[in-house]
Design an enzyme around this catalytic site. Structure first.
Site, PDB file in Angstrom:
ATOM      1  N   LYS A  61       2.866 -32.654  20.410  1.00 21.43           N
ATOM      2  CA  LYS A  61       2.955 -31.787  19.229  1.00 21.43           C
ATOM      3  C   LYS A  61       4.226 -30.935  19.252  1.00 21.43           C
ATOM      4  O   LYS A  61       4.615 -30.372  18.221  1.00 21.43           O
ATOM      5  CB  LYS A  61       1.725 -30.904  19.105  1.00 21.43           C
ATOM      6  CG  LYS A  61       1.582 -29.808  20.133  1.00 21.43           C
ATOM      7  CD  LYS A  61       0.302 -29.017  19.927  1.00 21.43           C
ATOM      8  CE  LYS A  61       0.102 -27.929  20.964  1.00 21.43           C
ATOM      9  NZ  LYS A  61       1.181 -26.928  20.958  1.00 21.43           N
ATOM     10  N   ASP A  62       4.889 -30.831  20.419  1.00 17.77           N
ATOM     11  CA  ASP A  62       6.106 -30.047  20.535  1.00 17.77           C
ATOM     12  C   ASP A  62       7.378 -30.879  20.389  1.00 17.77           C
ATOM     13  O   ASP A  62       8.485 -30.340  20.425  1.00 17.77           O
ATOM     14  CB  ASP A  62       6.161 -29.327  21.897  1.00 17.77           C
ATOM     15  CG  ASP A  62       5.046 -28.320  22.068  1.00 17.77           C
ATOM     16  OD1 ASP A  62       4.601 -27.756  21.039  1.00 17.77           O
ATOM     17  OD2 ASP A  62       4.610 -28.095  23.213  1.00 17.77           O
ATOM     18  N   THR A 105      -2.656 -16.389  16.652  1.00 17.98           N
ATOM     19  CA  THR A 105      -2.160 -17.755  16.746  1.00 17.98           C
ATOM     20  C   THR A 105      -0.650 -17.745  16.550  1.00 17.98           C
ATOM     21  O   THR A 105      -0.112 -16.877  15.860  1.00 17.98           O
ATOM     22  CB  THR A 105      -2.803 -18.681  15.699  1.00 17.98           C
ATOM     23  OG1 THR A 105      -2.235 -20.003  15.818  1.00 17.98           O
ATOM     24  CG2 THR A 105      -2.583 -18.179  14.286  1.00 17.98           C
ATOM     25  N   SER A 107       0.701 -20.560  15.359  1.00 19.86           N
ATOM     26  CA  SER A 107       0.863 -21.723  14.500  1.00 19.86           C
ATOM     27  C   SER A 107       0.637 -21.393  13.029  1.00 19.86           C
ATOM     28  O   SER A 107      -0.430 -20.904  12.653  1.00 19.86           O
ATOM     29  CB  SER A 107      -0.134 -22.811  14.938  1.00 19.86           C
ATOM     30  OG  SER A 107      -0.270 -23.810  13.966  1.00 19.86           O
ATOM     31  N   LEU A 108       1.628 -21.696  12.185  1.00 24.25           N
ATOM     32  CA  LEU A 108       1.454 -21.549  10.742  1.00 24.25           C
ATOM     33  C   LEU A 108       0.365 -22.485  10.235  1.00 24.25           C
ATOM     34  O   LEU A 108      -0.371 -22.151   9.307  1.00 24.25           O
ATOM     35  CB  LEU A 108       2.770 -21.857  10.028  1.00 24.25           C
ATOM     36  CG  LEU A 108       3.934 -20.879  10.241  1.00 24.25           C
ATOM     37  CD1 LEU A 108       5.176 -21.386   9.521  1.00 24.25           C
ATOM     38  CD2 LEU A 108       3.575 -19.488   9.772  1.00 24.25           C
ATOM     39  N   ARG A 109       0.255 -23.662  10.835  1.00 23.33           N
ATOM     40  CA  ARG A 109      -0.773 -24.634  10.446  1.00 23.33           C
ATOM     41  C   ARG A 109      -2.164 -24.056  10.662  1.00 23.33           C
ATOM     42  O   ARG A 109      -3.023 -24.114   9.764  1.00 23.33           O
ATOM     43  CB  ARG A 109      -0.589 -25.922  11.259  1.00 23.33           C
ATOM     44  CG  ARG A 109      -1.725 -26.916  11.121  1.00 23.33           C
ATOM     45  CD  ARG A 109      -1.586 -28.036  12.158  1.00 23.33           C
ATOM     46  NE  ARG A 109      -1.590 -27.528  13.519  1.00 23.33           N
ATOM     47  CZ  ARG A 109      -2.674 -27.226  14.217  1.00 23.33           C
ATOM     48  NH1 ARG A 109      -3.870 -27.357  13.658  1.00 23.33           N
ATOM     49  NH2 ARG A 109      -2.596 -26.789  15.450  1.00 23.33           N
ATOM     50  N   ARG A 110      -2.404 -23.512  11.853  1.00 25.05           N
ATOM     51  CA  ARG A 110      -3.713 -22.926  12.139  1.00 25.05           C
ATOM     52  C   ARG A 110      -3.987 -21.733  11.242  1.00 25.05           C
ATOM     53  O   ARG A 110      -5.079 -21.575  10.701  1.00 25.05           O
ATOM     54  CB  ARG A 110      -3.787 -22.513  13.610  1.00 25.05           C
ATOM     55  CG  ARG A 110      -3.822 -23.680  14.581  1.00 25.05           C
ATOM     56  CD  ARG A 110      -3.631 -23.217  16.013  1.00 25.05           C
ATOM     57  NE  ARG A 110      -3.693 -24.333  16.953  1.00 25.05           N
ATOM     58  CZ  ARG A 110      -3.091 -24.346  18.133  1.00 25.05           C
ATOM     59  NH1 ARG A 110      -2.379 -23.308  18.533  1.00 25.05           N
ATOM     60  NH2 ARG A 110      -3.209 -25.397  18.932  1.00 25.05           N
ATOM     61  N   ARG A 127       2.279 -15.004  20.742  1.00 24.00           N
ATOM     62  CA  ARG A 127       3.256 -15.850  21.420  1.00 24.00           C
ATOM     63  C   ARG A 127       3.066 -15.729  22.935  1.00 24.00           C
ATOM     64  O   ARG A 127       2.272 -14.933  23.414  1.00 24.00           O
ATOM     65  CB  ARG A 127       4.681 -15.445  21.039  1.00 24.00           C
ATOM     66  CG  ARG A 127       5.084 -15.796  19.615  1.00 24.00           C
ATOM     67  CD  ARG A 127       5.154 -17.291  19.389  1.00 24.00           C
ATOM     68  NE  ARG A 127       5.903 -17.965  20.433  1.00 24.00           N
ATOM     69  CZ  ARG A 127       5.696 -19.234  20.801  1.00 24.00           C
ATOM     70  NH1 ARG A 127       4.758 -19.938  20.221  1.00 24.00           N
ATOM     71  NH2 ARG A 127       6.415 -19.787  21.746  1.00 24.00           N
ATOM     72  N   GLY A 128       3.855 -16.517  23.688  1.00 28.66           N
ATOM     73  CA  GLY A 128       3.788 -16.525  25.134  1.00 28.66           C
ATOM     74  C   GLY A 128       3.031 -17.744  25.641  1.00 28.66           C
ATOM     75  O   GLY A 128       2.456 -18.510  24.862  1.00 28.66           O
ATOM     76  N   ASN A 129       3.049 -17.942  26.968  1.00 25.93           N
ATOM     77  CA  ASN A 129       2.304 -19.060  27.527  1.00 25.93           C
ATOM     78  C   ASN A 129       0.802 -18.769  27.457  1.00 25.93           C
ATOM     79  O   ASN A 129       0.387 -17.696  27.027  1.00 25.93           O
ATOM     80  CB  ASN A 129       2.768 -19.377  28.953  1.00 25.93           C
ATOM     81  CG  ASN A 129       2.575 -18.204  29.904  1.00 25.93           C
ATOM     82  OD1 ASN A 129       1.642 -17.415  29.756  1.00 25.93           O
ATOM     83  ND2 ASN A 129       3.453 -18.087  30.885  1.00 25.93           N
ATOM     84  N   VAL A 130      -0.007 -19.731  27.885  1.00 28.96           N
ATOM     85  CA  VAL A 130      -1.456 -19.590  27.739  1.00 28.96           C
ATOM     86  C   VAL A 130      -1.982 -18.366  28.479  1.00 28.96           C
ATOM     87  O   VAL A 130      -2.804 -17.609  27.951  1.00 28.96           O
ATOM     88  CB  VAL A 130      -2.174 -20.873  28.218  1.00 28.96           C
ATOM     89  CG1 VAL A 130      -3.684 -20.656  28.266  1.00 28.96           C
ATOM     90  CG2 VAL A 130      -1.840 -22.040  27.289  1.00 28.96           C
ATOM     91  N   THR A 132      -0.450 -15.603  29.171  1.00 26.51           N
ATOM     92  CA  THR A 132      -0.035 -14.402  28.440  1.00 26.51           C
ATOM     93  C   THR A 132      -0.921 -14.178  27.224  1.00 26.51           C
ATOM     94  O   THR A 132      -1.355 -13.051  26.941  1.00 26.51           O
ATOM     95  CB  THR A 132       1.431 -14.524  28.001  1.00 26.51           C
ATOM     96  OG1 THR A 132       2.264 -14.624  29.158  1.00 26.51           O
ATOM     97  CG2 THR A 132       1.860 -13.322  27.171  1.00 26.51           C
ATOM     98  N   ARG A 133      -1.234 -15.246  26.519  1.00 20.26           N
ATOM     99  CA  ARG A 133      -2.065 -15.127  25.316  1.00 20.26           C
ATOM    100  C   ARG A 133      -3.484 -14.684  25.670  1.00 20.26           C
ATOM    101  O   ARG A 133      -4.065 -13.825  24.996  1.00 20.26           O
ATOM    102  CB  ARG A 133      -2.086 -16.454  24.559  1.00 20.26           C
ATOM    103  CG  ARG A 133      -0.705 -16.889  24.085  1.00 20.26           C
ATOM    104  CD  ARG A 133      -0.764 -18.161  23.269  1.00 20.26           C
ATOM    105  NE  ARG A 133       0.550 -18.771  23.145  1.00 20.26           N
ATOM    106  CZ  ARG A 133       0.868 -19.718  22.272  1.00 20.26           C
ATOM    107  NH1 ARG A 133      -0.050 -20.158  21.428  1.00 20.26           N
ATOM    108  NH2 ARG A 133       2.072 -20.228  22.230  1.00 20.26           N
ATOM    109  N   CYS A 220       8.185 -26.479  12.583  1.00 25.64           N
ATOM    110  CA  CYS A 220       7.306 -25.323  12.780  1.00 25.64           C
ATOM    111  C   CYS A 220       7.284 -24.408  11.562  1.00 25.64           C
ATOM    112  O   CYS A 220       6.458 -23.510  11.479  1.00 25.64           O
ATOM    113  CB  CYS A 220       7.755 -24.539  14.011  1.00 25.64           C
ATOM    114  SG  CYS A 220       7.472 -25.435  15.541  1.00 25.64           S
TER     115      CYS A 220
END
Length: 284
Positions: A61-62, A105, A107-110, A127-130, A132-133, A220
């Protein structure tokens, strides 16, 4: 973690090269505002060119819809669960979050799809890695966050998932849940070693999803979802394009035997449903 999966599947002696990408380090801006999907991939491609690495492992997805010249996707691995995950310390589902609740989130999609179905909730950038979130969630900055099921499972964090969003409620990003292995096209030995990793059914589905993204200029900056699945010898492809606030969503649901034809049919149906007008508004 991704490289270890490759080593296990292909019985390769893989030396891990730890690299942090700009996409991983971004914590205060949306990805589309900072440079898009390429932020997750460029540093890894540079390592391939410089000879520091022989292969790069990406979440599909990236990966941008078109690879730079000289690069190739050598394999796409069997897909993990492609759905989005609802993660919260207090609520079981999105429907249980009270009015005004903050959902995080990146993601604009989500955000668009959740906004359409749950307009009473506040969508806020995350934002940030998992890790961090999840830390931001645990500090009480959000009532809930939305992450990819596949990422949480691969990191051993499946227990954090309170529920998995139905595909009709949150259609995944093209390629979500699948890992892709990229290398230089001029490395036939590496290509040969990686070939056994390629899962043909997953590759066909991901290629159809990416064809939709490519045709619509997917990035994105566009709330775009696409998910294909094989049923016997036929493919079912669902796709959508949305306004960022979720007030307008064009949807397609197409089936057929030829993935390229199904993708083209889905793009045509999205345009019949008003995707062109949505994309024009997003470009302003």
């Amino acid at each position: 973690m991704r490289q270890r999966l490759i080593a296990q599947h292909a019985n390769l002696d893989v030396e891990l090269l730890p690299l942090s990408t700009r996409g991983d380090e971004l914590v205060d801006r949306r990805l589309d505002e900072a440079g898009g999907k390429g932020l997750f991939v460029k540093e890894l491609e540079n390592a391939l060119v410089d000879g520091r690495a022989d292969l790069a492992v990406h979440s599909m997805k990236d990966v941008t819809a078109d690879l730079p010249a000289g690069f190739v996707l050598a394999a796409i691995l069997q897909r993990e669960d492609p759905r989005d995950a609802f993660v919260s310390n207090a609520y079981e589902t999105l429907g249980a979050v009270p009015a005004g609740g903050v959902v995080g989130t990146s993601s604009l999609r989500r955000a668009a799809q959740i906004s359409q179905r749950h307009p009473r909730l506040e969508m806020r950038l995350l934002r940030g890695n998992v890790d961090t979130r999840l830390a931001k969630l645990d500090r009480g900055e959000y009532h809930a966050v939305i992450l990819a099921v596949a990422g949480l499972v691969r990191l051993g964090l499946a227990a954090r998932i309170r529920s998995r969003l139905d595909l009709d409620d949150s259609l995944p990003a093209p390629g979500q849940g699948a890992l892709g292995v990229e290398c230089l096209a001029e490395r036939p030995r590496v290509l040969g070693l990686l070939k056994p990793l390629d899962d043909a059914p997953t590759a066909r589905c991901v290629q159809a999803e990416r064809a939709v993204s490519r045709a619509l200029g997917g990035s994105c900056a566009i709330p775009l979802g696409a998910y294909a699945e094989l049923v016997a010898d036929r493919m079912r492809l669902r796709a959508l394009v949305a306004s960022t606030d979720g007030r307008r969503i064009a949807r397609a649901d197409c089936q057929g035997a030829d993935p390229a034809r199904v993708a083209a049919d889905a793009v045509a149906e999205l345009h019949r449903q008003g995707a062109g007008e949505i994309l024009s508004a997003l470009a302003k």
